[in-house]
Design a protein around this motif. Structure first.
Motif, mmCIF file in Angstrom:
data_model
loop_
_atom_site.group_PDB
_atom_site.id
_atom_site.type_symbol
_atom_site.label_atom_id
_atom_site.label_comp_id
_atom_site.label_asym_id
_atom_site.label_seq_id
_atom_site.Cartn_x
_atom_site.Cartn_y
_atom_site.Cartn_z
ATOM 1 N N MET A 148 0.851 -1.185 0.000
ATOM 2 C CA MET A 148 0.000 0.000 0.000
ATOM 3 C C MET A 148 0.890 1.239 0.000
ATOM 4 S SD MET A 148 -2.913 -1.201 2.736
ATOM 5 C CE MET A 148 -1.789 -1.211 4.127
ATOM 6 N N ASN A 149 0.815 1.992 -1.060
ATOM 7 C CA ASN A 149 1.582 3.219 -1.204
ATOM 8 C C ASN A 149 0.663 4.429 -1.246
ATOM 9 O OD1 ASN A 149 3.946 1.640 -1.446
ATOM 10 N ND2 ASN A 149 3.716 1.521 -3.677
ATOM 11 N N SER A 150 1.238 5.590 -1.030
ATOM 12 C CA SER A 150 0.466 6.840 -1.075
ATOM 13 C C SER A 150 -0.803 6.731 -0.236
ATOM 14 C CB SER A 150 0.108 7.190 -2.528
ATOM 15 O OG SER A 150 1.277 7.301 -3.319
ATOM 16 N N LEU A 151 -0.636 6.253 0.973
ATOM 17 C CA LEU A 151 -1.798 6.036 1.839
ATOM 18 C C LEU A 151 -2.492 7.339 2.181
ATOM 19 C CD1 LEU A 151 -0.310 3.198 3.998
ATOM 20 C CD2 LEU A 151 -2.529 3.090 2.841
ATOM 21 N N LYS A 152 -3.807 7.242 2.269
ATOM 22 C CA LYS A 152 -4.655 8.388 2.590
ATOM 23 C C LYS A 152 -5.392 8.104 3.897
ATOM 24 C CE LYS A 152 -5.580 9.071 -2.348
ATOM 25 N NZ LYS A 152 -6.644 9.176 -3.379
ATOM 26 N N PRO A 153 -5.832 9.139 4.592
ATOM 27 C CA PRO A 153 -6.605 8.906 5.824
ATOM 28 C C PRO A 153 -7.823 8.009 5.591
ATOM 29 C CG PRO A 153 -5.908 11.190 5.720
ATOM 30 C CD PRO A 153 -5.517 10.568 4.410
ATOM 31 N N GLU A 154 -8.420 8.099 4.422
ATOM 32 C CA GLU A 154 -9.592 7.270 4.146
ATOM 33 C C GLU A 154 -9.258 5.806 3.920
ATOM 34 O OE1 GLU A 154 -8.695 10.094 2.586
ATOM 35 O OE2 GLU A 154 -9.142 9.999 0.421
ATOM 36 N N ASP A 155 -7.983 5.461 3.860
ATOM 37 C CA ASP A 155 -7.574 4.053 3.780
ATOM 38 C C ASP A 155 -7.553 3.383 5.152
ATOM 39 O OD1 ASP A 155 -5.174 5.034 1.326
ATOM 40 O OD2 ASP A 155 -7.080 4.016 0.955
ATOM 41 N N ALA A 156 -7.682 4.167 6.201
ATOM 42 C CA ALA A 156 -7.638 3.610 7.549
ATOM 43 C C ALA A 156 -8.804 2.660 7.777
ATOM 44 C CB ALA A 156 -7.674 4.731 8.581
ATOM 45 N N ALA A 157 -8.493 1.474 8.261
ATOM 46 C CA ALA A 157 -9.511 0.445 8.468
ATOM 47 C C ALA A 157 -8.819 -0.778 9.064
ATOM 48 C CB ALA A 157 -10.178 0.065 7.154
ATOM 49 N N VAL A 158 -9.632 -1.764 9.421
ATOM 50 C CA VAL A 158 -9.097 -3.077 9.716
ATOM 51 C C VAL A 158 -9.076 -3.847 8.395
ATOM 52 C CG1 VAL A 158 -9.355 -5.221 11.003
ATOM 53 C CG2 VAL A 158 -9.976 -3.037 12.062
ATOM 54 N N TYR A 159 -7.928 -4.387 8.065
ATOM 55 C CA TYR A 159 -7.748 -5.126 6.830
ATOM 56 C C TYR A 159 -7.762 -6.627 7.113
ATOM 57 C CZ TYR A 159 -6.691 -0.926 4.182
ATOM 58 O OH TYR A 159 -6.780 0.299 3.546
ATOM 59 N N TYR A 160 -8.557 -7.338 6.326
ATOM 60 C CA TYR A 160 -8.709 -8.775 6.492
ATOM 61 C C TYR A 160 -8.285 -9.492 5.216
ATOM 62 C CZ TYR A 160 -11.849 -7.487 10.343
ATOM 63 O OH TYR A 160 -12.395 -6.963 11.488
ATOM 64 N N CYS A 161 -7.496 -10.533 5.359
ATOM 65 C CA CYS A 161 -7.253 -11.362 4.182
ATOM 66 C C CYS A 161 -8.369 -12.403 4.088
ATOM 67 C CB CYS A 161 -5.882 -12.004 4.202
ATOM 68 S SG CYS A 161 -5.600 -13.233 5.476
#
Length: 120
Positions: A82-95
């Motif tokens: 994940m590059n160029s992360l934005k505040p709206e990318d904040a979350a819990v990520y699940y595979c």
């Protein structure tokens, strides 16, 4: 039984990068699809990216050009760069894996989730 172990989440400033990993082990014959979903507070869990066993990928429009999904079939591991992360990318990520088990049964598994926090 199949076990999934996620790693790589954390806190990063906007514009920064993180790499998530999800390693699967257990009674695996093959993994047809490996994917990443995310869920922010109060929102539904949405697909971020997925990769098939043949290497075909698809991405949510919001992450195209910034995130890259890849897999190592020998290690039964999927990555999300994940590059160029934005505040709206904040979350819990699940595979999420679609696994063909050694008993020839198709099953779907979720990882435990890893928190990604992006500060502005």
């Amino acid at each position: 039984q199949v076990q999934l172990v996620e790693s790589g989440g954390g806190l990063v400033q906007a514009g920064g990068s993180l790499r998530l990993s999800c390693a699967a082990s257990g009674s695996i014959l093959s993994i047809n699809v490996m994917g990443w979903y995310r869920q922010a507070p109060g929102k539904q869990r949405d697909l971020v990216a997925a990769v098939t066993i043949s290497g075909s990928t698809n991405y949510a429009d919001s992450v195209k050009g910034r995130f890259t999904i890849s897999r190592d079939n020998a290690k039964n591991t999927v990555y999300l760069q994940m590059n160029s992360l934005k505040p709206e990318d904040a979350a819990v990520y699940y595979c999420h894996l679609e696994v063909l088990t050694i008993t020839n049964v198709l099953r779907r598994y979720w990882g435990q989730g890893t928190q990604v926090t992006v500060s502005s």
